[in-house]
Design a protein around this motif. Structure first.
Motif, short mmCIF file in Angstrom:
data_model
loop_
_atom_site.label_atom_id
_atom_site.label_comp_id
_atom_site.label_asym_id
_atom_site.label_seq_id
_atom_site.Cartn_x
_atom_site.Cartn_y
_atom_site.Cartn_z
N ILE A 3 45.26 70.26 55.51
CA ILE A 3 45.33 68.80 55.38
C ILE A 3 45.27 68.18 56.77
O ILE A 3 46.05 68.53 57.65
CB ILE A 3 46.63 68.39 54.67
CG1 ILE A 3 46.66 68.96 53.25
CG2 ILE A 3 46.75 66.87 54.62
CD1 ILE A 3 47.97 68.73 52.53
N ASP A 4 44.33 67.27 56.97
CA ASP A 4 44.17 66.65 58.29
C ASP A 4 45.14 65.51 58.53
O ASP A 4 45.61 65.31 59.64
CB ASP A 4 42.74 66.14 58.45
CG ASP A 4 41.74 67.28 58.60
OD1 ASP A 4 41.97 68.14 59.47
OD2 ASP A 4 40.76 67.33 57.84
N LEU A 5 45.42 64.74 57.52
CA LEU A 5 46.33 63.60 57.67
C LEU A 5 47.24 63.56 56.44
O LEU A 5 46.76 63.43 55.32
CB LEU A 5 45.55 62.30 57.79
CG LEU A 5 46.36 61.04 58.10
CD1 LEU A 5 47.01 61.14 59.48
CD2 LEU A 5 45.47 59.80 58.04
N CYS A 6 48.53 63.68 56.67
CA CYS A 6 49.48 63.71 55.56
C CYS A 6 50.60 62.71 55.83
O CYS A 6 51.22 62.72 56.89
CB CYS A 6 50.07 65.12 55.41
SG CYS A 6 51.29 65.25 54.09
N VAL A 20 61.53 55.09 55.46
CA VAL A 20 60.75 55.65 56.56
C VAL A 20 59.85 56.74 56.01
O VAL A 20 60.17 57.39 55.02
CB VAL A 20 61.69 56.23 57.65
CG1 VAL A 20 62.52 57.38 57.12
CG2 VAL A 20 60.90 56.65 58.89
N SER A 21 58.69 56.91 56.65
CA SER A 21 57.76 57.96 56.26
C SER A 21 57.52 58.89 57.44
O SER A 21 57.72 58.51 58.59
CB SER A 21 56.41 57.37 55.82
OG SER A 21 56.55 56.60 54.65
N ALA A 22 57.09 60.10 57.13
CA ALA A 22 56.71 61.05 58.18
C ALA A 22 55.21 61.25 58.11
O ALA A 22 54.63 61.27 57.01
CB ALA A 22 57.44 62.38 57.98
N VAL A 23 54.57 61.39 59.26
CA VAL A 23 53.13 61.54 59.33
C VAL A 23 52.79 62.83 60.08
O VAL A 23 53.36 63.10 61.14
CB VAL A 23 52.47 60.34 60.06
CG1 VAL A 23 50.95 60.50 60.08
CG2 VAL A 23 52.87 59.04 59.41
N SER A 24 51.89 63.60 59.51
CA SER A 24 51.40 64.81 60.18
C SER A 24 49.90 64.65 60.41
O SER A 24 49.17 64.31 59.48
CB SER A 24 51.67 66.05 59.31
OG SER A 24 51.08 67.19 59.88
N VAL A 25 49.47 64.89 61.64
CA VAL A 25 48.06 64.70 62.01
C VAL A 25 47.53 65.99 62.62
O VAL A 25 48.13 66.54 63.55
CB VAL A 25 47.90 63.54 63.02
CG1 VAL A 25 46.42 63.28 63.28
CG2 VAL A 25 48.59 62.28 62.52
N SER A 26 46.41 66.46 62.12
CA SER A 26 45.82 67.68 62.67
C SER A 26 45.05 67.37 63.94
O SER A 26 44.72 66.22 64.24
CB SER A 26 44.86 68.32 61.64
OG SER A 26 43.67 67.54 61.54
N SER A 27 44.73 68.41 64.70
CA SER A 27 43.96 68.22 65.94
C SER A 27 42.58 67.64 65.62
O SER A 27 42.03 66.84 66.39
CB SER A 27 43.83 69.55 66.68
OG SER A 27 43.23 70.54 65.85
N ARG A 28 42.01 68.04 64.48
CA ARG A 28 40.70 67.52 64.10
C ARG A 28 40.77 66.02 63.81
O ARG A 28 39.87 65.26 64.18
CB ARG A 28 40.18 68.28 62.87
CG ARG A 28 38.76 67.87 62.49
CD ARG A 28 38.18 68.79 61.44
NE ARG A 28 38.87 68.69 60.16
CZ ARG A 28 38.41 69.25 59.04
NH1 ARG A 28 37.29 69.95 59.07
NH2 ARG A 28 39.08 69.13 57.91
N ALA A 29 41.87 65.59 63.15
CA ALA A 29 42.01 64.17 62.85
C ALA A 29 42.24 63.36 64.12
O ALA A 29 41.71 62.25 64.27
CB ALA A 29 43.17 63.97 61.87
N TRP A 30 43.03 63.92 65.06
CA TRP A 30 43.22 63.23 66.33
C TRP A 30 41.88 63.03 67.04
O TRP A 30 41.58 61.95 67.56
CB TRP A 30 44.16 64.01 67.24
CG TRP A 30 45.63 63.91 66.94
CD1 TRP A 30 46.49 64.95 66.75
CD2 TRP A 30 46.41 62.72 66.81
NE1 TRP A 30 47.75 64.48 66.51
CE2 TRP A 30 47.74 63.10 66.55
CE3 TRP A 30 46.10 61.36 66.90
CZ2 TRP A 30 48.77 62.20 66.36
CZ3 TRP A 30 47.14 60.44 66.71
CH2 TRP A 30 48.45 60.86 66.45
N ALA A 31 41.06 64.07 67.06
CA ALA A 31 39.77 63.99 67.73
C ALA A 31 38.89 62.94 67.07
O ALA A 31 38.18 62.18 67.75
CB ALA A 31 39.09 65.36 67.70
#
Length: 211
Positions: A3-6, A20-31
């Motif tokens: 998952i790239d963005l969760c 509040v929410s938590a966000v996880s971002v993959s290196s591919r999504a950051w790029a």
């Protein structure tokens, strides 16, 4: 999981705060975001701003003024999950769902699972269909009158007439919460003249939980 963005809400199975929410971002999504010349910046909602001013800056000074109490509550929630063990938390919710379904079927009184296949039902809540002529909202109100703290709710809108939610997530993913919820629903059904078997429901819950 690939998952790239969760983005998650912590108030359900995690048993955390709702604000509040938590966000996880993959290196591919950051790029992908950094390559976008019109990506939002200078905004509370800019993930790139959070990356620059929080993640990459050592997480020492918050870039905005978020709800700090909720962030601390989320941190405590994550610590609690880590102490219990993620696999244990997942198994506890799955067991609660199985016990609720088994108990509802054993209870009788016209209640039946809204989702027919157990494999397609969510582990955080079990939805039940009320018998014809019995409004779900009235049944839940009657059940909660005897025990206001039960994790029961009627469906919204038109579903308020036919669907009940047993919300067995977080701290309510326990045998006691499931057992008491079904007992209260059974008593409310009995008040309306339905034939229920409270003993069978209790046995089904305990048997499922023990397995």
């Amino acid at each position: 999981m690939g998952i790239d963005l969760c983005v998650i809400g912590a108030q359900k199975a995690m048993g955390g705060p709702a604000g509040v929410s938590a966000v996880s971002v993959s290196s591919r999504a950051w790029a992908r975001m950094m390559a976008n010349p019109v990506a939002p910046r200078r905004s509370y909602l800019s993930l790139l701003d959070w990356k620059d001013r929080w993640t990459d800056a050592g997480r020492t000074a918050l870039p905005h003024a978020p709800a700090q109490l909720e962030m601390l509550a989320l941190d405590a929630c994550v610590e609690r999950i880590e102490s219990e063990g993620l696999s244990t938390v997942i198994e506890r919710h799955a067991t609660a769902a199985a016990a609720t379904r088994a108990g509802a079927l054993a209870l009788g009184g016209g209640l039946e699972p809204y989702v027919h296949k157990a494999s397609e039902a969510a582990p955080v809540a079990t939805t039940l269909r009320t018998p014809p002529g019995v409004a779900a909202s009235d049944l839940v109100a009657s059940a909660l009158a005897s025990n206001p703290g039960l994790p029961l709710a009627a469906g919204g809108g038109a579903l308020a007439m036919e669907m009940i939610r047993v919300n067995h997530y977080g701290v309510d993913a326990t045998a006691e919460a499931v057992r008491n919820s079904l007992a209260a629903l059974g008593a409310a059904l009995a008040e309306q003249g339905a034939s229920v078997d409270l003993g069978a429901a209790r046995s089904a819950v305990e048997s499922t939980w023990s397995r």
